[in-house]
Motif scaffolding. Structure first.
Motif, mmCIF file in Angstrom:
data_model
loop_
_atom_site.group_PDB
_atom_site.id
_atom_site.type_symbol
_atom_site.label_atom_id
_atom_site.label_comp_id
_atom_site.label_asym_id
_atom_site.label_seq_id
_atom_site.Cartn_x
_atom_site.Cartn_y
_atom_site.Cartn_z
ATOM 1 N N UNK A 1 1.003 -0.939 -0.223
ATOM 2 C CA UNK A 1 0.114 -0.372 0.023
ATOM 3 C C UNK A 1 0.756 1.349 -0.147
ATOM 4 N N UNK A 2 0.700 1.952 -1.062
ATOM 5 C CA UNK A 2 1.186 3.424 -0.970
ATOM 6 C C UNK A 2 0.189 4.456 -0.762
ATOM 7 N N UNK A 3 0.772 5.357 0.473
ATOM 8 C CA UNK A 3 0.001 7.169 0.778
ATOM 9 C C UNK A 3 0.800 7.933 0.070
ATOM 10 N N UNK A 4 0.229 8.944 -0.669
ATOM 11 C CA UNK A 4 1.030 10.126 -1.639
ATOM 12 C C UNK A 4 0.814 11.193 -0.625
ATOM 13 N N UNK A 5 2.149 11.926 0.019
ATOM 14 C CA UNK A 5 2.050 13.146 -0.020
ATOM 15 C C UNK A 5 2.138 14.098 0.188
ATOM 16 N N UNK A 6 1.751 15.454 -0.179
ATOM 17 C CA UNK A 6 2.128 16.811 -1.001
ATOM 18 C C UNK A 6 2.961 17.670 -0.433
ATOM 19 N N UNK A 7 4.004 16.949 0.719
ATOM 20 C CA UNK A 7 5.030 17.829 1.150
ATOM 21 C C UNK A 7 6.360 18.521 0.058
ATOM 22 N N UNK A 8 6.752 19.437 0.210
ATOM 23 C CA UNK A 8 7.443 20.270 -0.398
ATOM 24 C C UNK A 8 8.353 19.370 -0.795
ATOM 25 N N UNK A 9 8.676 17.898 -0.667
ATOM 26 C CA UNK A 9 10.250 16.846 -1.772
ATOM 27 C C UNK A 9 8.985 16.196 -1.024
ATOM 28 N N UNK A 10 8.374 16.011 -2.985
ATOM 29 C CA UNK A 10 6.549 14.442 -2.591
ATOM 30 C C UNK A 10 7.561 13.624 -2.233
ATOM 31 N N UNK B 1 6.276 9.537 -0.373
ATOM 32 C CA UNK B 1 5.259 8.468 0.062
ATOM 33 C C UNK B 1 5.390 7.597 1.774
ATOM 34 N N UNK B 2 4.349 6.967 2.058
ATOM 35 C CA UNK B 2 4.936 5.844 3.269
ATOM 36 C C UNK B 2 3.913 4.674 2.494
ATOM 37 N N UNK B 3 4.637 3.381 1.855
ATOM 38 C CA UNK B 3 5.442 2.380 2.216
ATOM 39 C C UNK B 3 4.165 1.610 2.966
ATOM 40 N N UNK B 4 3.139 0.561 3.139
ATOM 41 C CA UNK B 4 2.979 -0.301 3.786
ATOM 42 C C UNK B 4 2.846 -1.676 3.499
ATOM 43 N N UNK C 1 7.420 2.450 5.704
ATOM 44 C CA UNK C 1 8.530 2.847 5.499
ATOM 45 C C UNK C 1 7.936 3.602 4.933
ATOM 46 N N UNK C 2 8.965 5.498 5.205
ATOM 47 C CA UNK C 2 8.916 6.720 4.242
ATOM 48 C C UNK C 2 9.951 6.166 2.909
#
Length: 208
Positions: free
Chosen positions: A142-151, A153-156, A162-163
């Protein structure tokens, strides 16, 4: 990754962005009169780096608040989080060894911001994808994506979390995590690599 923090991550405790303290107007989060390392002195003379320092300081405060809210293991989890932060600061202060110290310091902050947001779910993900990898329907990532300044992802995968952050790629999007973990995405297909020492690589397809 420390076991207590891992249990926190898997639990999926979410702290919305509204809980993050507002950034200060100027200057870094620390007292420049007491700056000792080359990185700290560089930050004190650079408005952009000072703003990144305030951002990461506020992210860290939000992460501490999140672990304090744990039902069990909060004290140990907070100790581990502070220890990890001290280790990150030590690494940032080693940037004097890099060819471009400023670029190194900036990337260190961008990476730490992404880590804190994705690990502690400090923002809502912009998207979530479940990947079926290899020949087994039970082999999922499972990957969750985040719009941080450096794009980021969170891996599950199973009981591991993991990030990762976006890295340059010839085509599609590639995110690299820790110890060699990565995912390269092209539309609804992806190539996923497990972390070392296994390092197994799988062809995956989105099930969304």
């Amino acid at each position: 990754m420390p076991s207590l923090l891992l249990r926190f991550f898997v639990a999926g405790v979410t702290l919305l962005a509204g809980g993050v303290p507002a950034l200060a107007q100027d200057g870094p989060s620390f007292d420049c009169a007491k700056a000792e390392s080359g990185a700290e002195k560089l930050i004190c003379g650079d408005d952009e780096l000072a703003e990144l320092d305030r951002l990461v300081a506020d992210r860290f405060a939000a992460a501490v608040a999140a672990v304090k809210a744990l039902d069990a293991g909060a004290v140990q989890a907070e100790k581990e989080l502070h220890a990890y932060q001290r280790g990150w600061i030590k690494g940032r202060d080693e940037c004097w060894k890099a060819g471009d110290e400023r670029d190194c310091v900036e990337f260190s902050y961008l990476r730490r911001d992404a880590e804190l947001v994705t690990q502690f779910m400090l923002e809502q993900p912009t998207g979530t994808t479940t990947w079926q990898c290899g020949d087994s329907s039970a082999n999922e990532v499972v990957t969750m994506f985040f719009d941080t300044r450096l794009p980021s992802v969170r891996f599950e995968r199973g009981d591991s979390v993991d990030t990762g952050t976006l890295v340059p790629s010839g085509s599609g999007s590639k995110y690299e995590g820790n110890f060699g973990r990565s995912i390269s995405i092209k539309g609804d297909v992806a190539t996923y690599r497990d972390p070392d020492p296994d390092g197994a690589e799988y062809e995956c397809r989105s099930t969304n």
